[in-house]
Design an enzyme around this catalytic site. Structure first.
Site, PDB file in Angstrom:
ATOM      1  N   HIS A   1       0.849  -1.191   0.000  1.00 58.44           N
ATOM      2  CA  HIS A   1       0.000   0.000   0.000  1.00 58.44           C
ATOM      3  C   HIS A   1       0.880   1.235   0.000  1.00 58.44           C
ATOM      4  CE1 HIS A   1      -3.136   2.856   1.083  1.00 58.44           C
ATOM      5  NE2 HIS A   1      -3.977   1.941   0.645  1.00 58.44           N
TER       6      HIS A   1
ATOM      7  N   ASP B   1      -8.017  -5.198  -0.031  1.00 59.89           N
ATOM      8  CA  ASP B   1      -8.517  -6.036  -1.123  1.00 59.89           C
ATOM      9  C   ASP B   1      -8.128  -7.503  -0.988  1.00 59.89           C
ATOM     10  OD1 ASP B   1      -9.824  -4.021  -2.608  1.00 59.89           O
ATOM     11  OD2 ASP B   1      -7.898  -3.277  -3.303  1.00 59.89           O
TER      12      ASP B   1
HETATM   13  N1  CMC Z   1       4.158  -7.533  -4.815  1.00 62.71           N
HETATM   14  C1  CMC Z   1       5.510  -7.481  -4.976  1.00 62.71           C
HETATM   15  N2  CMC Z   1       6.244  -6.376  -4.800  1.00 62.71           N
HETATM   16  C2  CMC Z   1       5.604  -5.256  -4.454  1.00 62.71           C
HETATM   17  C3  CMC Z   1       4.198  -5.231  -4.263  1.00 62.71           C
HETATM   18  C4  CMC Z   1       3.492  -6.425  -4.458  1.00 62.71           C
HETATM   19  N3  CMC Z   1       2.165  -6.452  -4.297  1.00 62.71           N
HETATM   20  N4  CMC Z   1       3.824  -3.981  -3.922  1.00 62.71           N
HETATM   21  C5  CMC Z   1       4.945  -3.250  -3.901  1.00 62.71           C
HETATM   22  N5  CMC Z   1       6.016  -4.004  -4.209  1.00 62.71           N
HETATM   23  C6  CMC Z   1       7.428  -3.568  -4.250  1.00 62.71           C
HETATM   24  C7  CMC Z   1       7.696  -2.764  -5.508  1.00 62.71           C
HETATM   25  O1  CMC Z   1       8.162  -3.571  -6.560  1.00 62.71           O
HETATM   26  C8  CMC Z   1       8.738  -1.783  -5.034  1.00 62.71           C
HETATM   27  O2  CMC Z   1       9.971  -2.440  -5.013  1.00 62.71           O
HETATM   28  P1  CMC Z   1      11.357  -1.599  -5.287  1.00 62.71           P
HETATM   29  O3  CMC Z   1      11.440  -0.614  -4.172  1.00 62.71           O
HETATM   30  O4  CMC Z   1      12.424  -2.638  -5.248  1.00 62.71           O
HETATM   31  O5  CMC Z   1      11.187  -0.961  -6.624  1.00 62.71           O
HETATM   32  C9  CMC Z   1       8.335  -1.506  -3.584  1.00 62.71           C
HETATM   33  O6  CMC Z   1       7.603  -2.672  -3.161  1.00 62.71           O
HETATM   34  C10 CMC Z   1       7.452  -0.287  -3.409  1.00 62.71           C
HETATM   35  O7  CMC Z   1       6.320  -0.441  -4.285  1.00 62.71           O
HETATM   36  P2  CMC Z   1       5.740   0.719  -5.209  1.00 62.71           P
HETATM   37  O8  CMC Z   1       5.044   0.121  -6.363  1.00 62.71           O
HETATM   38  O9  CMC Z   1       6.807   1.709  -5.490  1.00 62.71           O
HETATM   39  O10 CMC Z   1       4.701   1.358  -4.208  1.00 62.71           O
HETATM   40  P3  CMC Z   1       3.466   2.246  -4.589  1.00 62.71           P
HETATM   41  O11 CMC Z   1       3.140   2.976  -3.367  1.00 62.71           O
HETATM   42  O12 CMC Z   1       3.735   3.039  -5.812  1.00 62.71           O
HETATM   43  O13 CMC Z   1       2.304   1.201  -4.956  1.00 62.71           O
HETATM   44  C11 CMC Z   1       0.546  -0.371  -4.704  1.00 62.71           C
HETATM   45  C12 CMC Z   1       1.361   0.754  -4.042  1.00 62.71           C
HETATM   46  C13 CMC Z   1      -0.664  -0.664  -3.818  1.00 62.71           C
HETATM   47  C14 CMC Z   1       0.021   0.104  -6.076  1.00 62.71           C
HETATM   48  C15 CMC Z   1       1.445  -1.620  -4.836  1.00 62.71           C
HETATM   49  O14 CMC Z   1       1.829  -2.086  -3.554  1.00 62.71           O
HETATM   50  C16 CMC Z   1       0.764  -2.740  -5.626  1.00 62.71           C
HETATM   51  O15 CMC Z   1       0.816  -2.739  -6.849  1.00 62.71           O
HETATM   52  N6  CMC Z   1       0.089  -3.697  -4.925  1.00 62.71           N
HETATM   53  C17 CMC Z   1      -0.678  -4.725  -5.593  1.00 62.71           C
HETATM   54  C18 CMC Z   1      -2.013  -4.160  -6.052  1.00 62.71           C
HETATM   55  C19 CMC Z   1      -2.967  -3.920  -4.895  1.00 62.71           C
HETATM   56  O16 CMC Z   1      -3.136  -4.772  -4.022  1.00 62.71           O
HETATM   57  N7  CMC Z   1      -3.647  -2.753  -4.923  1.00 62.71           N
HETATM   58  C20 CMC Z   1      -4.647  -2.406  -3.905  1.00 62.71           C
HETATM   59  C21 CMC Z   1      -4.205  -1.255  -3.048  1.00 62.71           C
HETATM   60  S1  CMC Z   1      -5.204  -1.030  -1.588  1.00 62.71           S
HETATM   61  C22 CMC Z   1      -6.774  -0.607  -2.095  1.00 62.71           C
HETATM   62  C23 CMC Z   1      -6.915   0.522  -3.025  1.00 62.71           C
HETATM   63  O17 CMC Z   1      -6.103   1.442  -3.092  1.00 62.71           O
HETATM   64  O18 CMC Z   1      -7.930   0.530  -3.729  1.00 62.71           O
END
Ligand code: CMC
Length: 432
Positions: free
Chosen positions: A308, A366
Protein backbone atom coordinates in the site's frame (compact mmCIF):
# COMPACT_ATOMS: atom_id res chain seq x y z
CA UNK A 1 -3.84 25.92 12.30
CA UNK A 2 -0.46 26.67 13.98
CA UNK A 3 2.22 27.91 11.62
CA UNK A 4 5.79 26.49 11.77
CA UNK A 5 8.63 27.65 9.55
CA UNK A 6 11.07 25.75 7.32
CA UNK A 7 14.04 27.17 5.41
CA UNK A 8 15.05 26.20 1.89
CA UNK A 9 18.57 27.18 0.82
CA UNK A 10 19.42 27.85 -2.82
CA UNK A 11 22.99 26.47 -3.00
CA UNK A 12 23.79 28.51 -6.11
CA UNK A 13 22.93 31.90 -4.67
CA UNK A 14 22.97 31.07 -0.95
CA UNK A 15 19.56 32.77 -0.72
CA UNK A 16 17.37 31.37 2.01
CA UNK A 17 13.67 31.10 1.45
CA UNK A 18 11.41 30.78 4.49
CA UNK A 19 8.44 28.51 3.98
CA UNK A 20 5.47 28.30 6.32
CA UNK A 21 4.32 24.85 7.39
CA UNK A 22 0.79 24.04 8.43
CA UNK A 23 0.27 21.78 11.39
CA UNK A 24 -2.78 19.55 11.12
CA UNK A 25 -4.66 18.28 14.18
CA UNK A 26 -2.55 15.11 13.78
CA UNK A 27 -0.10 13.95 11.13
CA UNK A 28 3.11 15.39 9.70
CA UNK A 29 3.81 19.08 9.08
CA UNK A 30 2.71 20.24 5.64
CA UNK A 31 5.10 22.74 4.08
CA UNK A 32 3.28 25.38 2.08
CA UNK A 33 5.09 25.73 -1.25
CA UNK A 34 2.25 27.58 -3.02
CA UNK A 35 4.36 30.77 -3.24
CA UNK A 36 7.54 28.97 -4.32
CA UNK A 37 7.17 29.52 -8.05
CA UNK A 38 6.36 33.22 -7.63
CA UNK A 39 9.37 33.74 -5.36
CA UNK A 40 11.97 31.32 -6.77
CA UNK A 41 10.67 30.45 -10.24
CA UNK A 42 10.93 26.76 -9.27
CA UNK A 43 8.42 23.92 -9.14
CA UNK A 44 8.49 20.90 -6.81
CA UNK A 45 8.71 17.39 -8.27
CA UNK A 46 6.74 14.54 -6.67
CA UNK A 47 5.57 11.90 -9.20
CA UNK A 48 2.77 9.82 -7.74
CA UNK A 49 2.23 12.52 -5.07
CA UNK A 50 4.19 10.55 -2.48
CA UNK A 51 4.86 13.60 -0.29
CA UNK A 52 2.24 16.04 -1.51
CA UNK A 53 -0.87 17.13 0.41
CA UNK A 54 -3.20 18.17 -2.41
CA UNK A 55 -5.79 19.76 -0.13
CA UNK A 56 -6.86 20.41 3.43
CA UNK A 57 -9.47 17.96 4.69
CA UNK A 58 -11.33 17.16 7.91
CA UNK A 59 -12.78 13.82 6.80
CA UNK A 60 -10.38 10.88 7.13
CA UNK A 61 -7.00 10.40 8.78
CA UNK A 62 -4.49 7.60 8.11
CA UNK A 63 -1.26 6.93 9.98
CA UNK A 64 0.34 4.43 7.64
CA UNK A 65 3.26 3.63 9.95
CA UNK A 66 0.98 2.66 12.83
CA UNK A 67 -1.82 1.16 10.72
CA UNK A 68 -4.41 3.68 11.93
CA UNK A 69 -7.51 4.72 10.00
CA UNK A 70 -10.10 7.14 11.41
CA UNK A 71 -13.26 8.64 9.92
CA UNK A 72 -13.88 12.09 11.44
CA UNK A 73 -11.70 11.01 14.38
CA UNK A 74 -13.43 7.66 15.04
CA UNK A 75 -11.19 4.58 14.64
CA UNK A 76 -12.55 2.44 11.83
CA UNK A 77 -12.46 -0.65 14.08
CA UNK A 78 -14.95 0.97 16.47
CA UNK A 79 -17.22 1.96 13.62
CA UNK A 80 -17.01 -1.55 12.14
CA UNK A 81 -18.01 -3.03 15.49
CA UNK A 82 -20.78 -0.66 16.57
CA UNK A 83 -22.06 1.31 13.60
CA UNK A 84 -23.70 0.61 10.26
CA UNK A 85 -23.01 1.83 6.75
CA UNK A 86 -25.63 4.57 6.57
CA UNK A 87 -24.64 5.93 9.99
CA UNK A 88 -21.02 6.01 8.78
CA UNK A 89 -22.19 7.71 5.57
CA UNK A 90 -23.90 10.42 7.66
CA UNK A 91 -20.75 10.78 9.76
CA UNK A 92 -18.55 11.19 6.69
CA UNK A 93 -20.93 13.64 5.03
CA UNK A 94 -21.86 15.81 8.02
CA UNK A 95 -18.86 15.46 10.34
CA UNK A 96 -20.63 14.14 13.45
CA UNK A 97 -22.36 10.91 14.42
CA UNK A 98 -26.05 11.60 13.80
CA UNK A 99 -28.62 11.75 16.61
CA UNK A 100 -31.39 9.13 16.47
CA UNK A 101 -33.77 11.50 14.67
CA UNK A 102 -31.06 12.70 12.24
CA UNK A 103 -30.15 9.10 11.45
CA UNK A 104 -33.79 8.12 10.93
CA UNK A 105 -34.33 11.09 8.60
CA UNK A 106 -31.11 10.37 6.64
CA UNK A 107 -31.89 6.65 6.34
CA UNK A 108 -35.46 7.42 5.23
CA UNK A 109 -34.21 9.88 2.62
CA UNK A 110 -31.65 7.43 1.19
CA UNK A 111 -34.06 4.49 1.19
CA UNK A 112 -36.79 6.56 -0.54
CA UNK A 113 -34.67 7.74 -3.47
CA UNK A 114 -33.49 4.34 -4.67
CA UNK A 115 -35.30 4.21 -8.02
CA UNK A 116 -33.53 5.42 -11.13
CA UNK A 117 -35.20 7.08 -14.08
CA UNK A 118 -36.66 4.33 -16.26
CA UNK A 119 -34.81 5.71 -19.29
CA UNK A 120 -31.51 5.12 -17.49
CA UNK A 121 -32.47 1.48 -17.10
CA UNK A 122 -32.85 1.18 -20.85
CA UNK A 123 -29.22 2.31 -21.28
CA UNK A 124 -28.13 -1.13 -20.12
CA UNK A 125 -29.63 -2.71 -23.24
CA UNK A 126 -27.03 -0.82 -25.24
CA UNK A 127 -24.24 -2.77 -23.57
CA UNK A 128 -23.16 -6.16 -24.82
CA UNK A 129 -23.87 -8.97 -22.33
CA UNK A 130 -20.14 -9.41 -21.61
CA UNK A 131 -19.38 -5.73 -20.91
CA UNK A 132 -17.44 -5.36 -17.68
CA UNK A 133 -19.87 -4.09 -15.01
CA UNK A 134 -17.44 -1.27 -14.11
CA UNK A 135 -17.73 -0.02 -17.70
CA UNK A 136 -21.53 -0.05 -17.41
CA UNK A 137 -21.55 1.63 -13.97
CA UNK A 138 -19.10 4.32 -15.05
CA UNK A 139 -21.14 4.97 -18.22
CA UNK A 140 -24.52 5.05 -16.50
CA UNK A 141 -23.37 7.18 -13.55
CA UNK A 142 -21.88 9.66 -16.05
CA UNK A 143 -25.21 9.60 -17.91
CA UNK A 144 -27.01 10.63 -14.74
CA UNK A 145 -25.69 14.12 -15.46
CA UNK A 146 -28.20 14.20 -18.31
CA UNK A 147 -31.02 13.76 -15.75
CA UNK A 148 -31.91 15.41 -12.41
CA UNK A 149 -31.52 18.98 -13.69
CA UNK A 150 -33.39 20.28 -10.65
CA UNK A 151 -30.32 19.85 -8.46
CA UNK A 152 -27.09 20.46 -10.32
CA UNK A 153 -26.42 24.09 -9.38
CA UNK A 154 -23.29 23.27 -7.43
CA UNK A 155 -23.17 26.75 -5.86
CA UNK A 156 -26.46 25.95 -4.08
CA UNK A 157 -25.94 23.91 -0.85
CA UNK A 158 -29.46 22.47 -1.09
CA UNK A 159 -28.76 21.19 -4.59
CA UNK A 160 -25.52 19.62 -3.39
CA UNK A 161 -27.41 17.93 -0.57
CA UNK A 162 -30.02 16.52 -2.97
CA UNK A 163 -27.26 15.26 -5.27
CA UNK A 164 -25.46 13.60 -2.33
CA UNK A 165 -28.59 11.71 -1.24
CA UNK A 166 -29.54 10.80 -4.80
CA UNK A 167 -26.23 9.25 -5.80
CA UNK A 168 -25.82 7.33 -2.51
CA UNK A 169 -29.41 6.06 -2.83
CA UNK A 170 -29.18 5.13 -6.51
CA UNK A 171 -25.70 3.68 -6.92
CA UNK A 172 -26.79 0.23 -5.62
CA UNK A 173 -29.65 0.26 -8.14
CA UNK A 174 -27.25 1.06 -10.99
CA UNK A 175 -24.86 -1.67 -9.77
CA UNK A 176 -27.63 -4.26 -9.55
CA UNK A 177 -28.89 -3.35 -13.01
CA UNK A 178 -25.36 -3.88 -14.39
CA UNK A 179 -25.26 -7.30 -12.73
CA UNK A 180 -28.69 -8.40 -13.93
CA UNK A 181 -27.85 -7.26 -17.45
CA UNK A 182 -24.61 -9.25 -17.42
CA UNK A 183 -26.46 -12.47 -16.54
CA UNK A 184 -29.51 -11.81 -18.70
CA UNK A 185 -31.99 -11.72 -15.83
CA UNK A 186 -34.82 -9.20 -15.46
CA UNK A 187 -34.07 -6.16 -13.39
CA UNK A 188 -35.42 -6.22 -9.83
CA UNK A 189 -36.74 -2.88 -8.58
CA UNK A 190 -35.47 -1.54 -5.23
CA UNK A 191 -37.50 -2.09 -2.08
CA UNK A 192 -37.67 0.77 0.36
CA UNK A 193 -38.79 -1.43 3.28
CA UNK A 194 -35.36 -3.13 3.33
CA UNK A 195 -32.15 -1.74 4.70
CA UNK A 196 -29.34 -0.56 2.38
CA UNK A 197 -27.50 -3.88 2.08
CA UNK A 198 -30.63 -6.06 2.28
CA UNK A 199 -32.08 -4.10 -0.63
CA UNK A 200 -28.86 -4.54 -2.60
CA UNK A 201 -28.84 -8.30 -2.03
CA UNK A 202 -32.49 -8.46 -3.05
CA UNK A 203 -31.86 -6.53 -6.27
CA UNK A 204 -28.93 -8.86 -7.03
CA UNK A 205 -30.40 -12.23 -6.24
CA UNK A 206 -34.20 -12.06 -6.30
CA UNK A 207 -36.00 -13.19 -9.45
CA UNK A 208 -39.60 -12.34 -10.35
CA UNK A 209 -40.66 -16.01 -10.35
CA UNK A 210 -39.49 -16.99 -6.88
CA UNK A 211 -39.15 -15.86 -3.29
CA UNK A 212 -35.79 -14.66 -2.09
CA UNK A 213 -34.88 -14.65 1.56
CA UNK A 214 -32.15 -12.24 2.64
CA UNK A 215 -29.52 -13.94 4.78
CA UNK A 216 -28.85 -11.58 7.72
CA UNK A 217 -25.19 -12.68 7.86
CA UNK A 218 -24.79 -11.77 4.18
CA UNK A 219 -26.32 -8.33 4.83
CA UNK A 220 -24.12 -7.89 7.93
CA UNK A 221 -20.96 -8.88 6.05
CA UNK A 222 -21.77 -6.52 3.19
CA UNK A 223 -22.50 -3.69 5.62
CA UNK A 224 -19.13 -4.26 7.31
CA UNK A 225 -17.28 -4.26 3.98
CA UNK A 226 -19.06 -1.05 2.99
CA UNK A 227 -18.06 0.68 6.26
CA UNK A 228 -14.43 -0.30 5.69
CA UNK A 229 -14.44 0.84 2.05
CA UNK A 230 -16.39 4.08 2.59
CA UNK A 231 -13.45 6.46 2.55
CA UNK A 232 -9.65 6.52 2.48
CA UNK A 233 -8.58 10.18 2.26
CA UNK A 234 -6.89 11.35 -0.96
CA UNK A 235 -6.58 7.99 -2.77
CA UNK A 236 -6.46 7.79 -6.57
CA UNK A 237 -10.22 7.76 -7.24
CA UNK A 238 -11.05 10.39 -4.60
CA UNK A 239 -8.34 12.68 -5.96
CA UNK A 240 -9.81 12.07 -9.42
CA UNK A 241 -13.28 13.11 -8.21
CA UNK A 242 -11.80 16.21 -6.60
CA UNK A 243 -9.80 17.12 -9.69
CA UNK A 244 -12.71 16.57 -12.09
CA UNK A 245 -15.07 18.38 -9.72
CA UNK A 246 -12.68 21.30 -9.23
CA UNK A 247 -13.48 22.52 -12.74
CA UNK A 248 -17.12 22.91 -11.72
CA UNK A 249 -18.11 19.82 -13.71
CA UNK A 250 -21.47 18.17 -13.16
CA UNK A 251 -21.13 16.11 -9.96
CA UNK A 252 -22.37 12.88 -11.56
CA UNK A 253 -19.63 13.27 -14.18
CA UNK A 254 -17.07 13.75 -11.37
CA UNK A 255 -18.29 10.55 -9.65
CA UNK A 256 -18.13 8.67 -12.97
CA UNK A 257 -14.48 9.76 -13.23
CA UNK A 258 -13.94 8.28 -9.75
CA UNK A 259 -15.54 4.98 -10.79
CA UNK A 260 -13.17 4.80 -13.76
CA UNK A 261 -10.10 5.52 -11.63
CA UNK A 262 -11.15 2.91 -9.07
CA UNK A 263 -11.36 0.22 -11.75
CA UNK A 264 -7.57 -0.16 -12.19
CA UNK A 265 -5.84 -3.20 -10.65
CA UNK A 266 -3.47 -1.02 -8.58
CA UNK A 267 -6.57 0.45 -6.87
CA UNK A 268 -10.09 -1.03 -6.45
CA UNK A 269 -9.62 -3.55 -9.24
CA UNK A 270 -7.21 -5.43 -6.97
CA UNK A 271 -10.05 -7.28 -5.19
CA UNK A 272 -11.01 -9.00 -8.46
CA UNK A 273 -7.33 -9.59 -9.29
CA UNK A 274 -6.67 -11.23 -5.89
CA UNK A 275 -9.24 -13.97 -6.45
CA UNK A 276 -7.99 -14.60 -9.97
CA UNK A 277 -4.44 -14.78 -8.58
CA UNK A 278 -5.45 -17.24 -5.84
CA UNK A 279 -7.15 -19.43 -8.43
CA UNK A 280 -4.03 -19.31 -10.60
CA UNK A 281 -1.77 -20.25 -7.65
CA UNK A 282 -4.16 -23.13 -6.99
CA UNK A 283 -2.37 -25.01 -4.19
CA UNK A 284 -0.27 -24.07 -1.15
CA UNK A 285 2.59 -26.09 -2.64
CA UNK A 286 2.82 -23.56 -5.47
CA UNK A 287 2.96 -20.46 -3.21
CA UNK A 288 6.80 -20.29 -3.10
CA UNK A 289 6.94 -20.16 -6.90
CA UNK A 290 4.57 -17.18 -6.98
CA UNK A 291 6.38 -15.41 -4.13
CA UNK A 292 9.57 -15.82 -6.15
CA UNK A 293 7.83 -14.34 -9.22
CA UNK A 294 6.57 -11.37 -7.15
CA UNK A 295 10.14 -10.65 -6.02
CA UNK A 296 11.63 -10.91 -9.50
CA UNK A 297 12.18 -7.40 -10.94
CA UNK A 298 12.01 -8.81 -14.48
CA UNK A 299 8.60 -10.38 -13.89
CA UNK A 300 5.59 -8.02 -13.93
CA UNK A 301 3.73 -10.30 -11.49
CA UNK A 302 2.92 -8.74 -8.09
CA UNK A 303 1.15 -10.24 -5.13
CA UNK A 304 -2.26 -8.64 -5.59
CA UNK A 305 -3.84 -7.40 -2.36
CA UNK A 306 -0.38 -6.81 -0.93
CA UNK A 307 1.35 -3.49 -0.35
CA UNK A 308 0.00 0.00 0.00
CA UNK A 309 1.22 3.50 -0.76
CA UNK A 310 0.35 4.70 2.75
CA UNK A 311 0.30 1.64 5.04
CA UNK A 312 3.73 0.38 6.04
CA UNK A 313 2.08 -1.83 8.63
CA UNK A 314 -1.08 -3.97 8.69
CA UNK A 315 -3.95 -2.33 6.86
CA UNK A 316 -6.44 -2.27 9.76
CA UNK A 317 -9.27 -3.04 7.32
CA UNK A 318 -7.64 -6.31 6.19
CA UNK A 319 -7.51 -7.62 9.75
CA UNK A 320 -11.22 -6.91 10.31
CA UNK A 321 -12.20 -8.46 6.98
CA UNK A 322 -10.14 -11.60 7.67
CA UNK A 323 -12.14 -12.08 10.89
CA UNK A 324 -15.40 -11.62 8.98
CA UNK A 325 -14.26 -14.25 6.45
CA UNK A 326 -14.25 -16.86 9.24
CA UNK A 327 -17.79 -15.85 10.30
CA UNK A 328 -19.25 -15.87 6.79
CA UNK A 329 -17.59 -19.16 5.77
CA UNK A 330 -18.73 -20.82 8.99
CA UNK A 331 -22.28 -19.58 8.38
CA UNK A 332 -22.40 -21.08 4.90
CA UNK A 333 -20.73 -24.30 6.11
CA UNK A 334 -17.57 -23.69 4.10
CA UNK A 335 -15.00 -23.65 6.93
CA UNK A 336 -12.41 -25.35 4.76
CA UNK A 337 -12.81 -22.94 1.84
CA UNK A 338 -9.68 -23.72 -0.20
CA UNK A 339 -9.15 -20.15 -1.46
CA UNK A 340 -9.32 -18.75 2.08
CA UNK A 341 -6.87 -21.43 3.28
CA UNK A 342 -4.61 -20.48 0.39
CA UNK A 343 -4.88 -16.76 1.19
CA UNK A 344 -4.04 -17.35 4.87
CA UNK A 345 -1.02 -19.44 3.92
CA UNK A 346 0.10 -16.88 1.34
CA UNK A 347 -0.13 -14.11 3.94
CA UNK A 348 1.87 -16.19 6.43
CA UNK A 349 4.59 -17.07 3.93
CA UNK A 350 4.91 -13.56 2.51
CA UNK A 351 5.14 -12.02 5.98
CA UNK A 352 7.99 -14.40 6.78
CA UNK A 353 9.89 -13.48 3.64
CA UNK A 354 12.66 -10.85 3.87
CA UNK A 355 11.54 -9.08 0.68
CA UNK A 356 8.05 -8.35 2.05
CA UNK A 357 9.37 -7.59 5.55
CA UNK A 358 12.00 -5.12 4.31
CA UNK A 359 9.61 -3.36 1.94
CA UNK A 360 6.88 -3.38 4.62
CA UNK A 361 4.34 -5.04 2.33
CA UNK A 362 1.26 -6.28 4.22
CA UNK A 363 -2.16 -7.50 3.07
CA UNK A 364 -4.39 -4.57 2.15
CA UNK A 365 -8.18 -4.13 2.15
CA UNK A 366 -8.52 -6.04 -1.12
CA UNK A 367 -6.73 -9.20 -0.01
CA UNK A 368 -9.63 -10.85 1.84
CA UNK A 369 -12.71 -8.93 0.65
CA UNK A 370 -13.12 -11.07 -2.48
CA UNK A 371 -13.36 -14.24 -0.38
CA UNK A 372 -16.46 -12.80 1.29
CA UNK A 373 -17.98 -11.51 -1.93
CA UNK A 374 -17.48 -14.90 -3.55
CA UNK A 375 -19.02 -16.68 -0.53
CA UNK A 376 -22.06 -14.41 -0.92
CA UNK A 377 -22.42 -15.48 -4.56
CA UNK A 378 -21.19 -12.22 -6.05
CA UNK A 379 -19.19 -12.82 -9.24
CA UNK A 380 -15.60 -11.56 -9.51
CA UNK A 381 -16.40 -8.99 -12.16
CA UNK A 382 -18.72 -7.30 -9.63
CA UNK A 383 -16.18 -7.04 -6.79
CA UNK A 384 -14.89 -3.61 -7.80
CA UNK A 385 -18.47 -2.43 -8.32
CA UNK A 386 -19.16 -3.32 -4.67
CA UNK A 387 -16.14 -1.20 -3.71
CA UNK A 388 -17.53 1.65 -5.84
CA UNK A 389 -20.91 1.55 -4.07
CA UNK A 390 -19.23 2.03 -0.70
CA UNK A 391 -16.63 4.55 -1.89
CA UNK A 392 -19.35 6.73 -3.45
CA UNK A 393 -19.96 8.04 0.07
CA UNK A 394 -16.31 9.11 0.43
CA UNK A 395 -16.25 10.63 -3.05
CA UNK A 396 -19.36 12.67 -2.28
CA UNK A 397 -18.05 13.78 1.14
CA UNK A 398 -14.80 14.99 -0.46
CA UNK A 399 -16.60 16.65 -3.36
CA UNK A 400 -18.90 18.45 -0.88
CA UNK A 401 -15.95 19.57 1.25
CA UNK A 402 -14.12 20.90 -1.82
CA UNK A 403 -17.08 22.73 -3.37
CA UNK A 404 -18.09 24.28 -0.02
CA UNK A 405 -14.59 25.73 0.43
CA UNK A 406 -14.78 29.42 -0.56
CA UNK A 407 -11.04 29.41 -1.34
CA UNK A 408 -11.35 26.41 -3.68
CA UNK A 409 -9.52 26.63 -7.02
CA UNK A 410 -9.35 24.44 -10.10
CA UNK A 411 -6.78 21.64 -9.67
CA UNK A 412 -3.98 22.24 -12.15
CA UNK A 413 -0.56 20.64 -11.48
CA UNK A 414 2.61 21.63 -13.36
CA UNK A 415 5.33 19.38 -14.75
CA UNK A 416 9.04 18.76 -15.25
CA UNK A 417 9.26 19.21 -19.03
CA UNK A 418 11.93 17.04 -20.69
CA UNK A 419 10.69 17.19 -24.31
CA UNK A 420 12.36 19.01 -27.23
CA UNK A 421 13.27 22.66 -26.89
CA UNK A 422 11.99 25.12 -29.53
CA UNK A 423 12.54 24.07 -33.16
CA UNK A 424 11.14 25.10 -36.54
CA UNK A 425 8.40 23.30 -38.45
CA UNK A 426 9.72 21.17 -41.35
CA UNK A 427 7.56 20.67 -44.46
CA UNK A 428 6.48 17.05 -44.91
CA UNK A 429 8.58 16.43 -48.08
CA UNK A 430 11.74 17.74 -46.41
CA UNK A 431 11.59 15.40 -43.39
CA UNK A 432 14.12 12.59 -43.17
N1 CMC B 1 4.16 -7.53 -4.82
C1 CMC B 1 5.51 -7.48 -4.98
N2 CMC B 1 6.24 -6.38 -4.80
C2 CMC B 1 5.60 -5.26 -4.45
C3 CMC B 1 4.20 -5.23 -4.26
C4 CMC B 1 3.49 -6.43 -4.46
N3 CMC B 1 2.16 -6.45 -4.30
N4 CMC B 1 3.82 -3.98 -3.92
C5 CMC B 1 4.95 -3.25 -3.90
N5 CMC B 1 6.02 -4.00 -4.21
C6 CMC B 1 7.43 -3.57 -4.25
C7 CMC B 1 7.70 -2.76 -5.51
O1 CMC B 1 8.16 -3.57 -6.56
C8 CMC B 1 8.74 -1.78 -5.03
O2 CMC B 1 9.97 -2.44 -5.01
P1 CMC B 1 11.36 -1.60 -5.29
O3 CMC B 1 11.44 -0.61 -4.17
O4 CMC B 1 12.42 -2.64 -5.25
O5 CMC B 1 11.19 -0.96 -6.62
C9 CMC B 1 8.34 -1.51 -3.58
O6 CMC B 1 7.60 -2.67 -3.16
C10 CMC B 1 7.45 -0.29 -3.41
O7 CMC B 1 6.32 -0.44 -4.29
P2 CMC B 1 5.74 0.72 -5.21
O8 CMC B 1 5.04 0.12 -6.36
O9 CMC B 1 6.81 1.71 -5.49
O10 CMC B 1 4.70 1.36 -4.21
P3 CMC B 1 3.47 2.25 -4.59
O11 CMC B 1 3.14 2.98 -3.37
O12 CMC B 1 3.73 3.04 -5.81
O13 CMC B 1 2.30 1.20 -4.96
C11 CMC B 1 0.55 -0.37 -4.70
C12 CMC B 1 1.36 0.75 -4.04
C13 CMC B 1 -0.66 -0.66 -3.82
C14 CMC B 1 0.02 0.10 -6.08
C15 CMC B 1 1.45 -1.62 -4.84
O14 CMC B 1 1.83 -2.09 -3.55
C16 CMC B 1 0.76 -2.74 -5.63
O15 CMC B 1 0.82 -2.74 -6.85
N6 CMC B 1 0.09 -3.70 -4.93
C17 CMC B 1 -0.68 -4.72 -5.59
C18 CMC B 1 -2.01 -4.16 -6.05
C19 CMC B 1 -2.97 -3.92 -4.89
O16 CMC B 1 -3.14 -4.77 -4.02
N7 CMC B 1 -3.65 -2.75 -4.92
C20 CMC B 1 -4.65 -2.41 -3.90
C21 CMC B 1 -4.20 -1.25 -3.05
S1 CMC B 1 -5.20 -1.03 -1.59
C22 CMC B 1 -6.77 -0.61 -2.09
C23 CMC B 1 -6.92 0.52 -3.02
O17 CMC B 1 -6.10 1.44 -3.09
O18 CMC B 1 -7.93 0.53 -3.73
Amino acid sequence: MTIKRYELKNLQTNDILTLDAHEGSIGPDVIDISGLYAKEGAFTFDPGFVATASCESKITFIDGEKGVLMYRGYPVGQLAEHSNFLEVAALLLYGELPTRSQLDAFTHSIMHHTMINETLLRFFNGFHYDAHPMAMVSGVVGSMSAFYHDSTDISNPEHREIFAHRIIAKIPTVAAAAYKHSIGQPFIYPRNDLDYCGNLLNMFFAVPCDDYEIDPIAAEALDLLFILHADHEQNCSTSTVRLAGSSGANPYAAIAAGVSALWGPAHGGANEAVLRMLETIGTTADIPRFIKKAKDKDDPFRLMGFGHRVYKNYDPRATIIRKMCHKVLERIGDNDNPLFELALKLEEMALNDDYFVEKKLYPNVDFYSGIIYEALGIPKSMFTVMFAIARTVGWVAHWQEMIADPGGRIGRPRQLYTGPTERDYVAVDQRV
